[in-house]
Design a protein around this motif. Structure first.
Motif, mmCIF file in Angstrom:
data_model
loop_
_atom_site.group_PDB
_atom_site.id
_atom_site.type_symbol
_atom_site.label_atom_id
_atom_site.label_comp_id
_atom_site.label_asym_id
_atom_site.label_seq_id
_atom_site.Cartn_x
_atom_site.Cartn_y
_atom_site.Cartn_z
ATOM 1 N N SER A 37 2.890 12.992 11.572
ATOM 2 C CA SER A 37 3.384 11.682 11.991
ATOM 3 C C SER A 37 3.780 10.843 10.788
ATOM 4 C CB SER A 37 2.308 10.954 12.806
ATOM 5 O OG SER A 37 1.961 11.695 13.954
ATOM 6 N N PHE A 38 3.027 10.965 9.717
ATOM 7 C CA PHE A 38 3.330 10.229 8.493
ATOM 8 C C PHE A 38 4.660 10.680 7.901
ATOM 9 C CE2 PHE A 38 2.749 10.009 3.778
ATOM 10 C CZ PHE A 38 2.756 8.630 3.661
ATOM 11 N N LEU A 39 4.951 11.984 7.974
ATOM 12 C CA LEU A 39 6.165 12.526 7.370
ATOM 13 C C LEU A 39 7.402 12.271 8.209
ATOM 14 C CD1 LEU A 39 4.864 16.009 6.131
ATOM 15 C CD2 LEU A 39 5.386 14.019 4.734
ATOM 16 N N ILE A 40 7.285 12.353 9.536
ATOM 17 C CA ILE A 40 8.484 12.332 10.363
ATOM 18 C C ILE A 40 8.508 11.185 11.357
ATOM 19 C CG2 ILE A 40 7.726 13.786 12.295
ATOM 20 C CD1 ILE A 40 10.371 15.335 11.902
ATOM 21 N N GLY A 41 7.341 10.672 11.755
ATOM 22 C CA GLY A 41 7.272 9.508 12.632
ATOM 23 C C GLY A 41 8.070 9.682 13.912
ATOM 24 N N ASP A 42 8.592 8.563 14.409
ATOM 25 C CA ASP A 42 9.410 8.600 15.619
ATOM 26 C C ASP A 42 10.830 8.107 15.342
ATOM 27 O OD1 ASP A 42 8.872 5.974 15.137
ATOM 28 O OD2 ASP A 42 8.394 5.451 17.211
ATOM 29 N N LEU B 114 3.238 12.791 -2.213
ATOM 30 C CA LEU B 114 3.382 14.117 -1.626
ATOM 31 C C LEU B 114 4.253 14.077 -0.379
ATOM 32 C CD1 LEU B 114 -0.237 15.508 -2.048
ATOM 33 C CD2 LEU B 114 1.807 16.214 -3.279
ATOM 34 N N GLY B 115 4.181 12.975 0.381
ATOM 35 C CA GLY B 115 5.025 12.845 1.562
ATOM 36 C C GLY B 115 6.501 12.832 1.205
ATOM 37 N N LEU B 116 6.869 12.127 0.143
ATOM 38 C CA LEU B 116 8.262 12.116 -0.303
ATOM 39 C C LEU B 116 8.719 13.515 -0.709
ATOM 40 C CD1 LEU B 116 8.254 8.816 -2.406
ATOM 41 C CD2 LEU B 116 9.336 9.176 -0.177
ATOM 42 N N ARG B 117 7.835 14.246 -1.348
ATOM 43 C CA ARG B 117 8.191 15.610 -1.753
ATOM 44 C C ARG B 117 8.433 16.494 -0.541
ATOM 45 N NH1 ARG B 117 4.170 19.622 -5.169
ATOM 46 N NH2 ARG B 117 5.469 21.495 -5.059
ATOM 47 N N ARG B 118 7.618 16.379 0.467
ATOM 48 C CA ARG B 118 7.792 17.215 1.658
ATOM 49 C C ARG B 118 8.969 16.746 2.504
ATOM 50 N NH1 ARG B 118 1.388 18.367 3.079
ATOM 51 N NH2 ARG B 118 1.037 19.682 1.235
ATOM 52 N N CYS C 209 -6.008 18.301 0.742
ATOM 53 C CA CYS C 209 -5.191 19.503 0.904
ATOM 54 C C CYS C 209 -4.095 19.332 1.946
ATOM 55 C CB CYS C 209 -6.080 20.694 1.295
ATOM 56 S SG CYS C 209 -7.283 21.138 0.024
ATOM 57 N N LEU C 210 -4.200 18.346 2.801
ATOM 58 C CA LEU C 210 -3.168 18.114 3.808
ATOM 59 C C LEU C 210 -2.137 17.100 3.349
ATOM 60 C CD1 LEU C 210 -5.097 18.296 7.165
ATOM 61 C CD2 LEU C 210 -3.066 19.566 6.546
ATOM 62 N N GLY C 211 -2.168 16.713 2.090
ATOM 63 C CA GLY C 211 -1.128 15.821 1.593
ATOM 64 C C GLY C 211 -1.659 14.541 1.006
ATOM 65 N N GLY C 212 -2.884 14.566 0.486
ATOM 66 C CA GLY C 212 -3.427 13.372 -0.143
ATOM 67 C C GLY C 212 -3.829 12.291 0.833
ATOM 68 N N LEU C 213 -4.141 12.650 2.077
ATOM 69 C CA LEU C 213 -4.538 11.640 3.058
ATOM 70 C C LEU C 213 -5.884 11.039 2.659
ATOM 71 C CD1 LEU C 213 -3.711 13.521 6.393
ATOM 72 C CD2 LEU C 213 -2.191 12.138 4.977
ATOM 73 N N PRO C 214 -5.991 9.727 2.517
ATOM 74 C CA PRO C 214 -7.286 9.120 2.184
ATOM 75 C C PRO C 214 -8.250 9.241 3.349
ATOM 76 C CG PRO C 214 -5.642 7.427 2.585
ATOM 77 C CD PRO C 214 -4.908 8.726 2.595
ATOM 78 N N GLU C 215 -9.538 9.166 3.025
ATOM 79 C CA GLU C 215 -10.552 9.416 4.053
ATOM 80 C C GLU C 215 -10.533 8.372 5.149
ATOM 81 O OE1 GLU C 215 -14.554 9.114 2.565
ATOM 82 O OE2 GLU C 215 -13.948 7.778 0.969
ATOM 83 N N HIS C 216 -10.118 7.135 4.835
ATOM 84 C CA HIS C 216 -10.107 6.138 5.903
ATOM 85 C C HIS C 216 -8.976 6.395 6.891
ATOM 86 C CE1 HIS C 216 -7.487 4.365 2.759
ATOM 87 N NE2 HIS C 216 -6.824 3.834 3.760
ATOM 88 N N TRP C 217 -8.004 7.235 6.541
ATOM 89 C CA TRP C 217 -6.999 7.659 7.513
ATOM 90 C C TRP C 217 -7.582 8.661 8.507
ATOM 91 C CZ3 TRP C 217 -1.481 8.486 5.101
ATOM 92 C CH2 TRP C 217 -1.085 7.301 4.485
ATOM 93 N N LEU C 218 -8.674 9.300 8.141
ATOM 94 C CA LEU C 218 -9.289 10.320 8.977
ATOM 95 C C LEU C 218 -10.509 9.794 9.726
ATOM 96 C CD1 LEU C 218 -9.071 13.334 6.509
ATOM 97 C CD2 LEU C 218 -7.434 12.642 8.251
ATOM 98 N N GLY C 219 -10.674 8.478 9.761
ATOM 99 C CA GLY C 219 -11.733 7.885 10.557
ATOM 100 C C GLY C 219 -12.998 7.563 9.806
ATOM 101 N N GLU C 220 -13.034 7.736 8.478
ATOM 102 C CA GLU C 220 -14.232 7.450 7.703
ATOM 103 C C GLU C 220 -13.929 6.293 6.765
ATOM 104 O OE1 GLU C 220 -17.564 6.913 6.118
ATOM 105 O OE2 GLU C 220 -17.526 8.630 7.473
ATOM 106 N N GLY C 221 -14.536 5.138 7.050
ATOM 107 C CA GLY C 221 -14.278 3.973 6.220
ATOM 108 C C GLY C 221 -14.949 4.057 4.875
ATOM 109 N N GLY C 222 -16.226 4.486 4.864
ATOM 110 C CA GLY C 222 -16.966 4.607 3.614
ATOM 111 C C GLY C 222 -17.033 3.289 2.875
#
Length: 496
Positions: free
Chosen positions: A88-93, A360-364, A330-343
């Motif tokens: 979704s980050f790379l291609i969106g809508d 990394l998103g720009l590269r892909r 490994c999935l593109g530098g996604l920070p942990e708070h994007w995956l549901g962990e605020g920390g």
């Protein structure tokens, strides 16, 4: 407390902590998930061995990695969710295409987009398959199936697990997209072949003259599996803690004829089973007993204890965050708070943590644009031939750099680039963007149209809407009249 043999449904377990019982996966991993798939070190990309087990370079088995990624995409919720966020980050809508100047190229693009439902095809199939396989083969209909120059082609994606063989030649290019000269698909006793100009090949991590690729997300799989395994361990700990596990220390009376054995067995028999709703585990003490070492045991007691298993909550939390970070990395530098962990993330650090994902998103996105350009070039050559010329505009800047004019040239399809619209990726906050735009506008370096475009406004649309109300673009709207007075004039006192 209960001593009855009771039955209860098994506790909930999250899927995706281990590879499923799939024969093809077991074969790829040498029959055991613990086998990393090493096959004699460095071998050629399509080296000797079983056809279904093609080793990769330096002992990495790409078939095993691909099968693992495919399985975990469906089984592991963390891996699936992280991949969905990355896609979704790379291609969106907003994936679409812009205006193409040449009429023939524009018509071919529009017809090809509609014939293949290209917007959905890229987001729902190409991107997830490329991430999990690291390779992608797009083929065109050939022979009697070719619709000819009057109609767009319906492309197809080859399943790389269906026996696809790749021919590569470094004399054709140094990257996999140019290096591959033919694709072969084994279908029973028949082999179907696509030559150059009839397919588009894309491969990730195709290094050292290897035309084959490796999954982009393979580094995240093991961490995602470890995360779910630890989550299941936590579920098991909580399931154990909700059961009352008692330790019953019974007295053994040595004065009875059998030394108290029968009475102790009777006491322990009531707690022999461990039902789901609780149990007591019997132990034994024998008062007045002296062992061979001269140690005397005089404890004549019976007691019931309820120990609490150590859960290690704080340690488990930190371990799971480590796995979460590895998945995101490994999935593109996604920070942990994007995956549901605020920390310990706050507003100041959250924006900085998104920088690797943007880079990394720009590269892909560049990889996706390259694939789309090659796909449309192949379609144009199929329809109109390799010698057809297309008219494209280009900008000519004056020597002083203060003016620009538009020129036109004709190029073949191999030199065409298409205006693909993908989501804009940047880590620039709104405050930073406003400061940049305001500074440039104050110094006379930026027009109103460019400033509005930087802030996300559709300038042509806004110009038309303002003209309908008698305003011009860039003209600030007049301030509303002051209540009780004229605009910019002294206010009148209220009437009595």
């Amino acid at each position: 407390m209960s001593s009855q043999q009771e039955h209860a449904p098994p506790p909930a377990q999250l899927r995706g902590a281990s590879l499923p019982a799939n024969p093809s996966i077991a074969d790829a991993f040498g029959g055991s998930p613990l086998d990393p798939g090493l096959r004699g070190g460095w071998t050629y990309a399509d080296g000797l061995g079983r056809p279904s087990l093609r080793p990769g370079r330096y002992g990495i088995n790409r078939d095993a990695e691909r099968l693992k990624c495919r399985s975990m995409y469906y089984l592991n919720p963390l891996f699936w969710g992280a991949m969905q966020i990355a896609m979704s980050f790379l291609i969106g809508d907003t994936f679409s295409y812009g205006d193409v100047y040449d009429r023939a190229a524009r018509t071919a693009l529009e017809e090809f987009w509609q014939a293949n439902n290209l917007g959905t095809l890229i987001s729902e199939r190409w991107l997830p398959e490329f991430l999990t396989d690291g390779e992608q083969a797009t083929v065109w209909p050939t022979g009697a199936d070719d619709p000819g120059a009057d109609a767009p082609a319906r492309i197809a994606f080859l399943d790389l697990e269906a026996g696809v063989r790749v021919e590569g030649d470094t004399s054709l290019g140094t990257v996999a997209a140019d290096m591959v000269s033919a694709l072969h698909l084994r279908q029973g006793l028949r082999e179907r072949t696509w030559r150059r100009g009839e397919f588009v090949w894309t491969a990730s991590d195709a290094l050292w003259n290897d035309p084959r690729g490796y999954p982009l997300v393979s580094g995240a799989v093991d961490s995602a599996m470890a995360y779910i395994a630890m989550a299941n361990h936590r579920l098991n700990i909580h399931e154990i803690q909700q059961r009352i596990v008692g330790v019953y220390t019974a007295m053994l009376n040595p004065e009875e004829p059998d030394g108290g054995e029968a009475r102790w067995r009777a006491k322990a028999g009531a707690f022999r089973h461990v039902p789901a709703k609780g149990a007591v585990v019997p132990l034994i003490t024998k008062p007045g007993y002296t062992d061979k070492a001269g140690n005397r045991y005089d404890g004549v007691t019976e007691k019931l204890e309820f120990p609490r298993p150590a859960s290690g909550a704080s340690d488990a939390k930190e371990d799971m965050r480590v796995f979460l970070r590895l998945v995101g990395l490994c999935l593109g530098g996604l920070p942990e708070h994007w995956l549901g962990e605020g920390g310990s993330v706050n507003r100041a650090t959250a924006s900085e943590m998104g920088t690797p994902a943007v880079t990394l998103g720009l590269r892909r996105q560049a990889t996706l644009r390259s694939y789309l350009d090659r796909t449309l070039r192949t379609e144009l050559i199929r329809r109109y031939g390799p010698d057809r010329k297309y008219r494209v505009p280009y900008s000519k800047v004056s020597r002083d750099g203060l003016s620009r004019s538009t020129g036109y040239r004709t190029v073949t399809a191999d030199l065409l680039e298409f205006p693909w619209n993908l989501p804009r990726l940047d880590d620039e906050s709104l405050d930073t963007l406003l400061r940049v735009v305001t500074t440039m506008a104050d110094r006379g370096w930026l027009s109103d149209q460019s400033a509005a475009g930087r802030l996300g406004a559709d300038v042509p649309t806004e110009t038309e809407l303002m003209a309908a109300t008698g305003r011009s673009f860039g003209q600030a709207q007049a301030a509303p009249p002051t209540p009780g007075g004229e605009p910019d004039g002294p206010s009148r006192p209220p009437s009595p």
